[in-house]
Write a protein that holds these residues in place. Structure first.
Motif, PDB file in Angstrom:
ATOM      1  N   HIS A  10       3.473  -2.288  -2.503  1.00  9.47           N
ATOM      2  CA  HIS A  10       2.930  -1.105  -3.174  1.00  9.47           C
ATOM      3  C   HIS A  10       1.600  -1.485  -3.825  1.00  9.47           C
ATOM      4  O   HIS A  10       1.504  -2.552  -4.438  1.00  9.47           O
ATOM      5  CB  HIS A  10       3.883  -0.586  -4.254  1.00  9.47           C
ATOM      6  N   LYS A  11       0.624  -0.598  -3.665  1.00  8.81           N
ATOM      7  CA  LYS A  11      -0.670  -0.856  -4.300  1.00  8.81           C
ATOM      8  C   LYS A  11      -1.353   0.457  -4.628  1.00  8.81           C
ATOM      9  O   LYS A  11      -1.350   1.403  -3.820  1.00  8.81           O
ATOM     10  CB  LYS A  11      -1.566  -1.701  -3.397  1.00  8.81           C
ATOM     11  N   VAL A  12      -1.950   0.502  -5.810  1.00 10.58           N
ATOM     12  CA  VAL A  12      -2.818   1.612  -6.205  1.00 10.58           C
ATOM     13  C   VAL A  12      -4.209   1.029  -6.399  1.00 10.58           C
ATOM     14  O   VAL A  12      -4.370   0.031  -7.110  1.00 10.58           O
ATOM     15  CB  VAL A  12      -2.328   2.287  -7.502  1.00 10.58           C
ATOM     16  N   THR A  13      -5.201   1.646  -5.777  1.00  7.62           N
ATOM     17  CA  THR A  13      -6.556   1.136  -5.866  1.00  7.62           C
ATOM     18  C   THR A  13      -7.526   2.284  -6.053  1.00  7.62           C
ATOM     19  O   THR A  13      -7.169   3.458  -5.844  1.00  7.62           O
ATOM     20  CB  THR A  13      -6.915   0.334  -4.603  1.00  7.62           C
ATOM     21  N   SER A  87      -1.700   6.217   2.318  1.00 10.55           N
ATOM     22  CA  SER A  87      -0.738   6.306   3.411  1.00 10.55           C
ATOM     23  C   SER A  87       0.297   5.200   3.249  1.00 10.55           C
ATOM     24  O   SER A  87       0.229   4.378   2.329  1.00 10.55           O
ATOM     25  CB  SER A  87      -1.459   6.156   4.761  1.00 10.55           C
ATOM     26  N   VAL A  88       1.251   5.207   4.159  1.00 10.01           N
ATOM     27  CA  VAL A  88       2.185   4.091   4.283  1.00 10.01           C
ATOM     28  C   VAL A  88       1.785   3.314   5.535  1.00 10.01           C
ATOM     29  O   VAL A  88       1.639   3.902   6.616  1.00 10.01           O
ATOM     30  CB  VAL A  88       3.644   4.551   4.397  1.00 10.01           C
ATOM     31  N   TYR A  89       1.608   2.021   5.385  1.00  8.08           N
ATOM     32  CA  TYR A  89       1.146   1.181   6.475  1.00  8.08           C
ATOM     33  C   TYR A  89       2.289   0.291   6.955  1.00  8.08           C
ATOM     34  O   TYR A  89       2.967  -0.364   6.160  1.00  8.08           O
ATOM     35  CB  TYR A  89      -0.038   0.323   6.014  1.00  8.08           C
ATOM     36  N   THR A 113      -1.999   3.775  -2.332  1.00 13.80           N
ATOM     37  CA  THR A 113      -2.538   4.990  -2.943  1.00 13.80           C
ATOM     38  C   THR A 113      -3.969   4.707  -3.373  1.00 13.80           C
ATOM     39  O   THR A 113      -4.216   3.742  -4.100  1.00 13.80           O
ATOM     40  CB  THR A 113      -1.708   5.421  -4.161  1.00 13.80           C
ATOM     41  N   VAL A 114      -4.898   5.547  -2.918  1.00 15.39           N
ATOM     42  CA  VAL A 114      -6.300   5.406  -3.287  1.00 15.39           C
ATOM     43  C   VAL A 114      -6.651   6.572  -4.219  1.00 15.39           C
ATOM     44  O   VAL A 114      -6.560   7.743  -3.825  1.00 15.39           O
ATOM     45  CB  VAL A 114      -7.218   5.414  -2.052  1.00 15.39           C
ATOM     46  N   VAL A 115      -7.044   6.230  -5.443  1.00 18.93           N
ATOM     47  CA  VAL A 115      -7.307   7.293  -6.439  1.00 18.93           C
ATOM     48  C   VAL A 115      -8.799   7.393  -6.752  1.00 18.93           C
ATOM     49  O   VAL A 115      -9.563   6.467  -6.471  1.00 18.93           O
ATOM     50  CB  VAL A 115      -6.509   7.030  -7.735  1.00 18.93           C
TER      51      VAL A 115
END
Lengths: 115, 113
Positions: A10-13, A87-89, A113-115
């Motif tokens: 999981h990553k938010v960037t 997306s889910v990769y 997730t790209v915010v």
């Protein structure tokens, strides 16, 4: 289960930052793939590799690059992340490519997730 | 060109009743066809695959699919649904080049107690 590890899970960037997803396999399979999964689209191929340093584009490769310096590792890089890349990769591997005599095995996915 | 259509985005059945998930394909070649299942927050697992050896293909967990060339279909069935069958199911066709699976959009199966 096939030995496929994806990281991070999981990553938010933030928009505009570079992101690298890693796929590591312990099966010594020749082929490795990166897919993205989005609602209503199933899985779509981003890039794939058919050997060390041998890669090719899939149907949704714009904005992505890949590298494979070792049999066991396949990296997916978003050079400058955009919100459309949220997306889910999924990483996948196969012993000898996409044929009816072969099976593709999937990792458990990386949620980006790209915010 | 090849494409895969899954006619239902969501199917809901009661536990113990039959399951039917529909898949149609369009292909200018003899297709290779697969069904994969994805449980929540998990990767995809192969259920079964059609390799032209037999039109009725048996898979894991009691699922089977029948290849019907005249109808360009490869529907997935199970005689009796179990709660653990609740998941997303993908019908997949192989392109003859480019090392690619083509995925259908998926069908979410809900199983009611």
């Amino acid at each position: 289960d096939a030995g496929i590890t994806q990281s991070p899970r999981h990553k938010v960037t933030e928009t505009g930052t570079p992101v690298t997803l890693r796929c590591h396999q312990t099966e010594n399979h020749r082929y490795m793939y990166w897919y993205r999964q989005d609602p209503g689209h199933g899985l779509r191929l981003i890039h794939y590799s058919y050997g060390v340093k041998d890669t090719d584009k899939g149907e949704v490769s714009d904005g992505y690059s890949v590298s494979r310096s070792k049999t066991e590792d396949f990296l997916l890089t978003l050079e400058s992340a955009t919100s459309s890349q949220t997306s889910v990769y999924f990483c996948a591997i196969s012993e000898s490519g996409v044929t009816s005599r072969n099976t593709i095995y999937f990792g458990e996915g990386s949620w980006l997730t790209v915010v | 060109a090849q494409s895969v259509t899954q006619l239902d985005s969501h199917v809901s059945v009661s536990e113990g009743t039959p399951v039917l998930l529909r898949c149609n394909y369009s292909s200018s070649y003899s297709p290779s066809l697969f069904w994969y299942v994805q449980h929540p927050n998990k990767g995809l697992q192969l259920l079964l695959k059609y390799t032209s050896a037999a039109t009725l293909v048996k898979g894991i967990n009691g699922f089977e699919a029948e290849f019907k060339k005249s109808e360009t279909s490869f529907h997935l069935t199970k005689p009796s649904a179990h709660m653990s069958d609740a998941a997303e199911y993908f019908c997949v066709v192989i392109l003859p080049y480019g090392q690619n699976f083509v995925f259908g959009p998926g069908t979410r199966l809900s199983v009611l107690p």
